[in-house]
Design an enzyme around this catalytic site. Structure first.
Site, PDB file in Angstrom:
ATOM      1  N   SER A  97     -59.115  95.465  41.538  1.00 15.86           N
ATOM      2  CA  SER A  97     -59.690  96.323  40.516  1.00 15.86           C
ATOM      3  C   SER A  97     -59.536  95.746  39.115  1.00 15.86           C
ATOM      4  O   SER A  97     -58.435  95.401  38.692  1.00 15.86           O
ATOM      5  CB  SER A  97     -59.035  97.705  40.569  1.00 15.86           C
ATOM      6  OG  SER A  97     -59.262  98.407  39.373  1.00 15.86           O
ATOM      7  N   SER A 128     -60.575  97.637  36.433  1.00 20.27           N
ATOM      8  CA  SER A 128     -60.368  98.796  35.566  1.00 20.27           C
ATOM      9  C   SER A 128     -58.902  99.159  35.376  1.00 20.27           C
ATOM     10  O   SER A 128     -58.458  99.425  34.253  1.00 20.27           O
ATOM     11  CB  SER A 128     -61.124 100.014  36.123  1.00 20.27           C
ATOM     12  OG  SER A 128     -62.499  99.748  36.215  1.00 20.27           O
ATOM     13  N   THR A 175     -66.858 102.844  41.833  1.00 20.82           N
ATOM     14  CA  THR A 175     -67.330 101.537  42.267  1.00 20.82           C
ATOM     15  C   THR A 175     -67.801 101.606  43.722  1.00 20.82           C
ATOM     16  O   THR A 175     -67.857 102.680  44.323  1.00 20.82           O
ATOM     17  CB  THR A 175     -66.233 100.463  42.068  1.00 20.82           C
ATOM     18  OG1 THR A 175     -66.785  99.170  42.306  1.00 20.82           O
ATOM     19  CG2 THR A 175     -65.045 100.693  42.983  1.00 20.82           C
ATOM     20  N   LYS A 217     -71.337 104.646  44.279  1.00 21.06           N
ATOM     21  CA  LYS A 217     -72.124 104.878  43.065  1.00 21.06           C
ATOM     22  C   LYS A 217     -73.340 105.778  43.288  1.00 21.06           C
ATOM     23  O   LYS A 217     -73.764 106.487  42.368  1.00 21.06           O
ATOM     24  CB  LYS A 217     -72.589 103.549  42.463  1.00 21.06           C
ATOM     25  CG  LYS A 217     -71.485 102.728  41.825  1.00 21.06           C
ATOM     26  CD  LYS A 217     -72.067 101.501  41.149  1.00 21.06           C
ATOM     27  CE  LYS A 217     -70.990 100.662  40.491  1.00 21.06           C
ATOM     28  NZ  LYS A 217     -71.566  99.503  39.762  1.00 21.06           N
ATOM     29  N   GLY A 243     -80.730  90.242  44.247  1.00 18.19           N
ATOM     30  CA  GLY A 243     -80.126  91.406  44.883  1.00 18.19           C
ATOM     31  C   GLY A 243     -80.854  92.690  44.517  1.00 18.19           C
ATOM     32  O   GLY A 243     -81.484  92.780  43.455  1.00 18.19           O
ATOM     33  N   GLY A 271     -77.169  98.765  44.069  1.00 23.12           N
ATOM     34  CA  GLY A 271     -77.026  99.699  42.964  1.00 23.12           C
ATOM     35  C   GLY A 271     -76.952  99.034  41.604  1.00 23.12           C
ATOM     36  O   GLY A 271     -77.556  99.511  40.633  1.00 23.12           O
ATOM     37  N   LEU A 287     -72.741  89.005  37.557  1.00 23.16           N
ATOM     38  CA  LEU A 287     -71.975  90.235  37.368  1.00 23.16           C
ATOM     39  C   LEU A 287     -70.551  90.113  37.901  1.00 23.16           C
ATOM     40  O   LEU A 287     -69.683  90.911  37.557  1.00 23.16           O
ATOM     41  CB  LEU A 287     -72.682  91.416  38.051  1.00 23.16           C
ATOM     42  CG  LEU A 287     -73.672  92.207  37.183  1.00 23.16           C
ATOM     43  CD1 LEU A 287     -74.733  91.323  36.552  1.00 23.16           C
ATOM     44  CD2 LEU A 287     -74.324  93.318  37.975  1.00 23.16           C
ATOM     45  N   TYR A 291     -66.792  88.675  38.055  1.00 22.32           N
ATOM     46  CA  TYR A 291     -65.869  88.116  37.060  1.00 22.32           C
ATOM     47  C   TYR A 291     -64.688  87.392  37.714  1.00 22.32           C
ATOM     48  O   TYR A 291     -63.926  86.704  37.023  1.00 22.32           O
ATOM     49  CB  TYR A 291     -65.353  89.216  36.138  1.00 22.32           C
ATOM     50  CG  TYR A 291     -64.269  90.086  36.751  1.00 22.32           C
ATOM     51  CD1 TYR A 291     -62.926  89.819  36.503  1.00 22.32           C
ATOM     52  CD2 TYR A 291     -64.588  91.133  37.605  1.00 22.32           C
ATOM     53  CE1 TYR A 291     -61.932  90.589  37.079  1.00 22.32           C
ATOM     54  CE2 TYR A 291     -63.608  91.908  38.181  1.00 22.32           C
ATOM     55  CZ  TYR A 291     -62.281  91.642  37.912  1.00 22.32           C
ATOM     56  OH  TYR A 291     -61.308  92.402  38.496  1.00 22.32           O
ATOM     57  N   GLY A 323     -69.190  88.242  34.520  1.00 18.72           N
ATOM     58  CA  GLY A 323     -69.264  89.677  34.297  1.00 18.72           C
ATOM     59  C   GLY A 323     -68.131  90.272  33.493  1.00 18.72           C
ATOM     60  O   GLY A 323     -68.094  91.498  33.297  1.00 18.72           O
TER      61      GLY A 323
END
Length: 249
Positions: free
Chosen positions: A14, A16, A61, A65, A128, A131, A208, A210, A231
């Site tokens: 994660s 976040s 995530t 989503k 891709g 979402g 996107l 990272y 990302g």
């Protein structure tokens, strides 16, 4: 004390949680906490809301989503239009918590991309169709950039197969955005199957992902002289936008 968190499954890597813990420490925000909440099914969501009375906001995530949308009280216009929510504000001012959905992918991507755009970046390829691709497409529309969606299994006339990509298409589409998980840790050896030999210094490649900071997709483009970005800045901007939403700024 206010609690924030991330829902999804799995959450072993994660962004976040570390970002917000570092933020709270750096800014001496001792009255806030951020935790990961792994939900094996979306059916566990309402129990989480009830069991955590100080929970004031969530990031969302993979794989929830889109699934989460039917469990919210209201949804922001942009999030509703693209069909994905990745940020939830939990309003506890009434008798029952009110759950409001937003999409910060749009904000994060648009504002990470904008400083790198040049006059020749008029057309894009979105690799891709999941979402995240919907948020990227929405942001590109706002920026006035035409795009094609690239898929292994096209489902409509706005999508084409990877095998169709050739020199002519790549010369015309100088912005390429990877929204797939190909190359994400720990499967770092994978990359989208595009003809990298037709990429040049006019191209801008945005991944996107990272982790790692340079995927095979970015390294392949960089070898051809392209400008590359991962990302991380998008995720940083998303996190700060979530913070603003949760705190009414």
């Amino acid at each position: 004390m206010k609690l924030y968190g991330l829902i999804g499954y799995p959450l072993s890597h994660s962004f976040s949680q570390k970002y917000f813990k570092d933020k709270f420490k750096k800014e001496s925000l001792k009255e806030f906490k951020y935790e990961n909440f792994e939900l094996k099914s979306i059916g566990e969501f309402h129990n989480l809301i009830q069991q955590q009375p100080i929970l004031a906001g969530l990031n969302v995530t993979i794989p929830y989503k889109q699934q989460i949308m039917g469990m919210l009280d209201c949804i922001d216009k942009e999030a509703n239009e693209i069909g994905a929510v990745n940020c939830i504000k939990v309003d506890r001012s009434g008798k029952e918590p009110k759950l409001i959905g937003y999409n910060t992918d749009i904000y994060g991507f648009e504002n990470a991309l904008r400083p790198l755009l040049k006059h020749h970046h008029k057309k894009a390829l979105i690799l891709g169709t999941g979402g995240s691709s919907k948020a990227v497409a929405f942001a590109l529309k706002k920026l006035g950039i035409e795009f094609l969606l690239i898929s292994r299994s096209p489902s409509d006339c706005n999508q084409i197969r990877y095998t169709i990509l050739n020199e002519t298409i790549l010369k015309e589409h100088t912005l390429i955005v990877n929204t797939t998980p190909l190359g994400m840790f720990p499967n770092v050896e994978y990359f989208p199957p595009i003809p990298y030999e037709h990429i040049c210094e006019n191209h801008l490649l945005f991944d996107l992902i990272y982790n790692p900071d340079k995927t095979r997709f970015l390294r392949n483009g960089g070898k051809q002289g392209a400008t590359i970005i991962n990302g991380y800045e998008m995720l940083r901007l998303q996190a700060e936008r979530s913070w603003e939403i949760w705190n009414g700024k």
